[in-house]
Write an enzyme that holds these catalytic residues in place. Structure first.
Site, PDB file in Angstrom:
ATOM      1  N   CYS A  54       0.779  -1.244   0.000  1.00 44.34           N
ATOM      2  CA  CYS A  54       0.000   0.000   0.000  1.00 44.34           C
ATOM      3  C   CYS A  54       0.811   1.296   0.000  1.00 44.34           C
ATOM      4  O   CYS A  54       0.811   2.050  -0.967  1.00 44.34           O
ATOM      5  CB  CYS A  54      -0.934   0.004   1.199  1.00 44.34           C
ATOM      6  SG  CYS A  54      -2.007  -1.421   1.309  1.00 44.34           S
ATOM      7  N   HIS A 110      -3.230   6.501   3.746  1.00 46.60           N
ATOM      8  CA  HIS A 110      -2.147   5.561   4.053  1.00 46.60           C
ATOM      9  C   HIS A 110      -0.758   6.087   3.734  1.00 46.60           C
ATOM     10  O   HIS A 110       0.153   5.334   3.392  1.00 46.60           O
ATOM     11  CB  HIS A 110      -2.382   4.223   3.335  1.00 46.60           C
ATOM     12  CG  HIS A 110      -1.880   3.057   4.136  1.00 46.60           C
ATOM     13  ND1 HIS A 110      -2.137   1.752   3.788  1.00 46.60           N
ATOM     14  CD2 HIS A 110      -1.128   2.987   5.273  1.00 46.60           C
ATOM     15  CE1 HIS A 110      -1.572   0.930   4.665  1.00 46.60           C
ATOM     16  NE2 HIS A 110      -0.962   1.676   5.570  1.00 46.60           N
ATOM     17  N   SER A 149      -5.448   1.666   6.035  1.00 46.12           N
ATOM     18  CA  SER A 149      -6.318   0.593   5.568  1.00 46.12           C
ATOM     19  C   SER A 149      -7.536   0.456   6.468  1.00 46.12           C
ATOM     20  O   SER A 149      -7.511   0.857   7.641  1.00 46.12           O
ATOM     21  CB  SER A 149      -5.561  -0.732   5.541  1.00 46.12           C
ATOM     22  OG  SER A 149      -4.534  -0.701   4.570  1.00 46.12           O
TER      23      SER A 149
END
Length: 234
Positions: A54, A110, A149
Site C-alpha cells: 500500500c 495511508h 487501511s
C-alpha cells in the site's frame, strides 16, 4: 470554463490482474462496469507498480518518485503514522492545482499525517482538533476518507482536516476475511458502510466540480478489495 480534461484515478487496493473479466475470461467474478470502461478506452497489459503493497505504491503514484527513496525502506505505515511526503514535495495534485484544476482525494490515504495530540497517556490523540500535513497539505483542495487501511485503527472519517466524529468506544478485533485490528471507533463509523460512504463522497466531488465548470482531478483510492472483505448485497 477550463477546457483541460478531467482526470479520475481509481486505485483498487489488493485487486489482482486476473480479477477483472475483461482481462481474464476465467475470472470467478463478472466485473461488468470495469469491463465497460476497458471496452471504451485502453487496456495496458505491460504496466508495473513500484511496489506490491500500500504505502510505497501510493507514494510513487502521487510523487512520481521511486518509493524507497523515502524514509520508508520496507513494509507499510499504519493509522497513526507520521507523514511520508515531505514539505514542499510536488505531487500530481499540487502540479494540477497550479494549472487550474480542482483537486480532490476520497478514500484511503495511508501516507501518514499528524494527529493533534491531547497530552494524555491513555488517549494521546485529540480528535476534536484538525490533523496536519495530510492530503490538503500536498495539493488537494478537498479530502474525505480514512488514515490507513480499513483494517487499521483509528476507525474515524476525516473531512478535509477535521475528524467527523470523536471515537467513543473501542471495537474488538475481527478475524477471517472480515479481519480488522482492535482500535478506537467513532460513532458515525461502520466498516461495512465505508465503501458506500466513499463512493457517495467521490460522486459529490465530481458533481460539484462539474457544476462549477472547472476541470478536476479526483484521486479515489478505494479500501477494497483489501481486508476486511465486506461486500454489500448490491
Amino acid at each position: 470554463m477550463n477546457s483541460a480534461p478531467n482526470i479520475i484515478y481509481i486505485l483498487a487496493d489488493d485487486m489482482g490482474y486476473g480479477d477483472l473479466s475483461c482481462l481474464n475470461a476465467d475470472s470467478k467474478i463478472r466485473t461488468r462496469y470495469l469491463d465497460e470502461l476497458a471496452g471504451g478506452g485502453m487496456i495496458f497489459r505491460d504496466a508495473h507498480a513500484t511496489s506490491a503493497v500500500c504505502t510505497p505504491s501510493r507514494f510513487s503514484i502521487l510523487t512520481g518518485r521511486y518509493n524507497w527513496r523515502s524514509r520508508l525502506k520496507k513494509g507499510v505505515m499504519f493509522g497513526y503514522s507520521q507523514p511520508l511526503i515531505g514539505p514542499g514535495r510536488m505531487t500530481v495534485a499540487s502540479m494540477l492545482k497550479s494549472r487550474g484544476y480542482a483537486t480532490g482525494c476520497v478514500g484511503k490515504w495511508h501516507l501518514g499525517w499528524r494527529w493533534a495530540k491531547s497530552g494524555g497517556a491513555h488517549n494521546p490523540v485529540d480528535y476534536s482538533k484538525p490533523i496536519a500535513d495530510g492530503p490538503t497539505a500536498v495539493g488537494f483542495d478537498n479530502f474525505f476518507g480514512i488514515s490507513a487501511s480499513l483494517d487499521m485503527p483509528p476507525y474515524v472519517y476525516v473531512e478535509n482536516d477535521l475528524p467527523t466524529a470523536i471515537p467513543t468506544s473501542v471495537v474488538a478485533a475481527s478475524g477471517g476475511q472480515e479481519m480488522w485490528r482492535e482500535g478506537e471507533i467513532a460513532s458515525d463509523f461502520a466498516h461495512a458502510d465505508v465503501l458506500q460512504r466513499l463512493t457517495d463522497s467521490a460522486i459529490g466531488f465530481v458533481e460539484r466540480s462539474a457544476a462549477a465548470g472547472s476541470s478536476f482531478f479526483l484521486y479515489f483510492p478505494l479500501t477494497a478489495p483489501h481486508t476486511p472483505i465486506l461486500p454489500s448485497e448490491e
